[in-house]
Scaffold this motif. Structure first.
Motif, PDB file in Angstrom:
ATOM      1  N   ILE A 150      -5.978  -0.955  -2.744  1.00 53.56           N
ATOM      2  CA  ILE A 150      -5.094  -0.185  -3.334  1.00 53.56           C
ATOM      3  C   ILE A 150      -6.063   0.708  -4.520  1.00 53.56           C
ATOM      4  O   ILE A 150      -5.935   1.995  -4.501  1.00 53.56           O
ATOM      5  N   SER A 173       0.875   4.064  -2.885  1.00 55.29           N
ATOM      6  CA  SER A 173       0.606   5.263  -2.557  1.00 55.29           C
ATOM      7  C   SER A 173       1.475   6.403  -2.828  1.00 55.29           C
ATOM      8  O   SER A 173       1.228   7.713  -3.047  1.00 55.29           O
ATOM      9  N   LYS A 195       0.820  -1.254   0.014  1.00 51.24           N
ATOM     10  CA  LYS A 195      -0.009  -0.024   0.103  1.00 51.24           C
ATOM     11  C   LYS A 195       0.919   1.314  -0.101  1.00 51.24           C
ATOM     12  O   LYS A 195       0.472   2.313  -0.696  1.00 51.24           O
TER      13      LYS A 195
END
Ligand SMILES: NC(=O)c1ccc[n+]([C@@H]2O[C@H](COP(=O)([O-])OP(=O)(O)OC[C@H]3O[C@@H](n4cnc5c(N)ncnc54)[C@H](O)[C@@H]3O)[C@@H](O)[C@H]2O)c1
Length: 271
Positions: free
Chosen positions: A68, A46, A42
């Motif tokens: 996600i 990001s 994640k």
């Protein structure tokens, strides 16, 4: 947060992530279905990476992928038993065929059974070595030619603080995590221009599985309390601590660091 998750007296500024930090990069993460692998996946997503989530738990992979995507990130998943040579090799081939490259390979998949040595079945010992060590060999061998050709690559393998502080019942696990250190140093020597290989060495980290594993019948967590006593940083380790360290190891900025151990365990052990 519970009181022992924050270090008393600390005053840490907010952590910043950069949404385009890994833009255009393909990051493969094994053990991505839960725990440190999930959080690391994640964090890369990001920051703009296309993340290939690899695990044997399809339901969990689907959840991580959906989470996600819900936050605008890019992820695909591959169901793959990394201890099976053909599956491991095919998975790498598939990623390269699909995305044309692999910039970062983070290997977090592992088994950690507690079995007293005197009664340790051979099959269980070999199984731990298959998942924790042989898989690392299969995947590294498969990905290295692509990284060499590209002149760029980040290979991140996972050891454990138990290497310095072994616990009862962990002979197979600690043996496997020691092998990872030796193997990764050899990879660093052979990696070639632009490609680095390093070792993340997490201390005791509060993932759901590890938290449950060490829960006593009365609900207390003695091992965490004992480790915090040994650590210089007086709080429990979080998956985010490991994920941020891995992201640094995977960055272009880390180009002059290879064959090294990154001990992320609050200073419980020294190298
Ligand atoms: N959590 C800790 O305290 C701690 C401490 C030191 C080192 N580590 C290391 O960090 C890594 C991640 O730990 P975690 O706590 O997140 O573990 P975890 O058990 O929560 O997650 C491990 C993941 O690996 C997957 N996996 C297992 N066998 C596989 C296989 N054959 N093929 C593909 N995937 C497979 C599992 O399905 C699981 O999703 C491991 O290498 C572990 O040894 C963890």
């Amino acid at each position: 947060m519970e009181s022992w998750e924050i270090e008393n007296g600390s005053n840490i500024p907010p952590i910043k992530v950069y949404p385009d930090k890994f833009e255009g990069q393909v990051v493969v993460i094994t053990g991505a279905g839960q725990g440190i692998g999930e959080v690391t996946s994640k964090l890369f997503a990001s920051q703009g990476a296309t993340v290939v989530l690899v695990d044997i738990q399809e339901d969990k992979l689907k959840c991580v992928q959906a989470e996600i995507e819900a936050t605008g990130g890019n992820a695909v998943y591959r169901l793959c038993n990394v201890a099976a040579e053909d599956q491991a090799t095919l998975m790498i081939d598939w990623v390269v065929a699909t995305f044309a490259k692999i910039d970062v390979l983070v290997q977090l998949a592992a088994l950690y059974p507690f079995i007293p040595l005197a009664e340790h079945p051979t099959a269980d010992f070999l199984n731990v070595m298959n998942v924790n060590v042989n898989a690392c060999f299969y995947l590294t061998r498969a990905v290295l030619p692509h990284m060499k050709k590209a002149g760029y690559g980040r290979l991140i393998n996972t050891s454990s603080g138990t290497l310095q502080l072994p616990d009862r019942g962990l002979s197979a696990y600690v043996t496997s995590k020691a092998a990872i250190v030796g193997f990764t140093r050899c990879v660093a020597v052979e990696a070639g221009p632009g490609v680095t290989a390093n070792i993340i060495l997490p201390g005791l980290t509060r993932t759901e599985a590890v938290w449950k594993l060490h829960e006593r019948p009365d609900g207390s967590h003695g091992l965490f309390e004992t480790l915090i006593q040994k650590q210089c940083v007086k709080r429990s380790g979080r998956p985010q601590d490991i994920a941020h360290t891995i992201c640094f190891m995977a960055s272009p900025e880390a180009q002059f660091i290879t064959g090294q151990i990154f001990d992320c365990g609050g200073g419980a052990t020294f190298h």
